[in-house]
Design an enzyme around this catalytic site. Sequence first.
Site, PDB file in Angstrom:
ATOM      1  N   LYS A 193      35.411  -0.466  15.810  1.00 16.56           N
ATOM      2  CA  LYS A 193      34.900   0.868  16.166  1.00 16.56           C
ATOM      3  C   LYS A 193      35.831   1.509  17.189  1.00 16.56           C
ATOM      4  O   LYS A 193      36.570   0.830  17.918  1.00 16.56           O
ATOM      5  CB  LYS A 193      33.480   0.778  16.723  1.00 16.56           C
ATOM      6  N   PRO A 204      41.907  -7.246  17.292  1.00 13.36           N
ATOM      7  CA  PRO A 204      42.330  -7.889  18.542  1.00 13.36           C
ATOM      8  C   PRO A 204      41.148  -8.173  19.468  1.00 13.36           C
ATOM      9  O   PRO A 204      40.162  -7.439  19.488  1.00 13.36           O
ATOM     10  CB  PRO A 204      43.281  -6.857  19.169  1.00 13.36           C
ATOM     11  N   ALA A 238      39.827  -5.798  23.335  1.00 11.92           N
ATOM     12  CA  ALA A 238      40.638  -4.612  23.073  1.00 11.92           C
ATOM     13  C   ALA A 238      39.870  -3.304  23.196  1.00 11.92           C
ATOM     14  O   ALA A 238      40.454  -2.233  23.101  1.00 11.92           O
ATOM     15  CB  ALA A 238      41.242  -4.711  21.676  1.00 11.92           C
ATOM     16  N   GLY A 278      35.345  -3.434  19.874  1.00  8.09           N
ATOM     17  CA  GLY A 278      34.052  -3.975  19.457  1.00  8.09           C
ATOM     18  C   GLY A 278      34.143  -5.201  18.578  1.00  8.09           C
ATOM     19  O   GLY A 278      33.218  -5.473  17.800  1.00  8.09           O
ATOM     20  N   GLY A 279      35.219  -5.985  18.678  1.00  9.53           N
ATOM     21  CA  GLY A 279      35.413  -7.127  17.801  1.00  9.53           C
ATOM     22  C   GLY A 279      34.294  -8.150  17.865  1.00  9.53           C
ATOM     23  O   GLY A 279      33.758  -8.573  16.836  1.00  9.53           O
ATOM     24  N   GLY A 280      33.914  -8.562  19.069  1.00 11.11           N
ATOM     25  CA  GLY A 280      32.840  -9.543  19.219  1.00 11.11           C
ATOM     26  C   GLY A 280      31.505  -9.004  18.753  1.00 11.11           C
ATOM     27  O   GLY A 280      30.719  -9.713  18.105  1.00 11.11           O
ATOM     28  N   SER A 281      31.255  -7.737  19.053  1.00  6.92           N
ATOM     29  CA  SER A 281      29.977  -7.114  18.675  1.00  6.92           C
ATOM     30  C   SER A 281      29.859  -6.956  17.166  1.00  6.92           C
ATOM     31  O   SER A 281      28.808  -7.223  16.573  1.00  6.92           O
ATOM     32  CB  SER A 281      29.836  -5.743  19.350  1.00  6.92           C
ATOM     33  N   THR A 282      30.931  -6.516  16.509  1.00  6.93           N
ATOM     34  CA  THR A 282      30.875  -6.322  15.060  1.00  6.93           C
ATOM     35  C   THR A 282      30.785  -7.657  14.330  1.00  6.93           C
ATOM     36  O   THR A 282      30.137  -7.760  13.280  1.00  6.93           O
ATOM     37  CB  THR A 282      32.070  -5.476  14.561  1.00  6.93           C
ATOM     38  N   ASP A 287      26.835  -3.153  22.272  1.00  3.07           N
ATOM     39  CA  ASP A 287      27.465  -2.504  21.108  1.00  3.07           C
ATOM     40  C   ASP A 287      26.966  -3.059  19.779  1.00  3.07           C
ATOM     41  O   ASP A 287      27.249  -2.485  18.722  1.00  3.07           O
ATOM     42  CB  ASP A 287      28.991  -2.658  21.168  1.00  3.07           C
TER      43      ASP A 287
END
Length: 281
Positions: free
Chosen positions: A10, A94, A97, A100-104, A136
């Site tokens: 995101k 990444p 970053a 929102g990598g962990g959240s998605t 998120d």
Amino acid sequence: MSIIEKAPAKINLGLDIAGKRADGYHDLSMLMVSVDLNDYITVSEAEGSSIIIESNSLRMPLNEKNDVYKAALLLKKRCNVDAGVKITVEKRIPICAGLGGGSTDAAATLRALNKFWGLHLPDETLLDLGFTIGSDVPYCIGGGCALVSGKGEIVEPLEVSLSAWVVLVKPDFGVSTPSVFRDISPSISRVDISALREAAEAGDYQQLLCHMGNSLEDITIARKPFIQKVKDRLLKCGADTALMTGSGPTVFALCQSEKKADRLVNSMKGFCKTVYKVRML
């Protein structure tokens, strides 16, 4: 049997801090949109009742500290599921970053396991569960373009037809979101999210550019001035606009022309190692 779930990144077209709540959290108002840079979550059976996490990323914890693990454990407890599960996380977004990598990944895990275990939970329940993992995650359950408010738990999907190329530039360092929020002061810059929403819903690209902003940008740039250099270079190379997403450090540029986006990518690759050209979803 296995199920694969896409987990898109995101960006924040607008992020405003409306004030501090009595419970110590900040009131947020954000216009968020998914982009086609994706992680992939694969769930399959495992022996017993264990939760096994695997990943191609060496930087990601594979234990209870991982948001994917938290999501699986939460769903198991909520629905009294005894089955074991193996969850494979293919990381392309990444880490640390602002994308929102962990959240998605957590949201995709909830969606995947809801199908895999045949739980038939509505999105509203998944949103509530997701919020206990991170602010998120509720947005990431449905993704797309949405207005997010409160502490992140209020998500209003928007019917918009935004069309632009997005160039993502991730500097070679991370930023701690909690530490950025600790530095928020009453003098923080504000963003008119209502005007931004109006421009997005009207499909008015020029007005969208005028009203984009991020209240956290000044705080993060004060710590990491290189982010400003990234913004300046993107604008000098012809970006329609450039803005930090989330608490940083990733900066994104918008372009209506793919040729211009390609020029930006070529210009930035010698400046930062991690550069992507993507589209809004």
